[in-house]
Design a protein around this motif. Structure first.
Motif: not given
Length: 151
Positions: A63-64, A87-91, A120-122
């Motif tokens: 959430e940051n 996972s954190m970076l992507t979603y 490429d989601n991040f």
């Protein structure tokens, strides 16, 4: 569950030459990061953070919305820690632009990293994988050629 693993680990404590074991809630250590509105760079280099610590850190950073640079060079995490980070970076966290993962022995996690780079989601612009014993980098190079955010 992963949250249970990340939230409690057994930590040895040495008092007067005797070793005692206590449970510490590592999620609470990183919890303030989730609500921090000013931190832009966090360097946790050389802290011997294992997969459980990285999972707890990722939970807090979901959430940051201010952190742009995350330094995790020379720690002790492997595949599970990489999966948590990616996972954190992507979603969840879309603000981290620079991720430093050097000196973590991540050669066995190269396929996971390569797959994530294809998505490429991040918003990563810099990914430091220096000194990880990477030998076969064909898949990584292919992924990098398709990734639009890394520079």
């Amino acid at each position: 569950s992963d949250d249970d693993i990340a939230s409690r680990i057994t930590h040895p404590v040495h008092v007067a030459g005797e070793e005692y074991t206590q449970k510490i809630n590592i999620t609470n250590i990183f919890l303030p990061l989730s609500q921090n509105t000013s931190l832009v760079s966090l360097n946790l280099q050389d802290n011997d953070l294992n997969d459980n610590w990285i999972t707890a850190l990722c939970f807090a950073l979901q959430e940051n919305r201010t952190l742009k640079v995350l330094g995790l060079t020379s720690n002790n995490f492997k595949e599970k820690g990489i999966e948590s980070l990616l996972s954190m970076l992507t979603y969840k966290n879309k603000t981290i632009e620079s991720l430093h993962l050097g000196d973590n022995g991540l050669a066995s996690s190269l396929e996971i990293i390569s797959q994530a780079l294809i998505d490429d989601n991040f918003n990563l612009r810099l990914l430091d994988l220096n000194n990880n014993g990477l030998t076969s980098v064909d898949g990584l190079l292919s992924s990098l050629s398709r990734n639009k955010s890394l520079q």
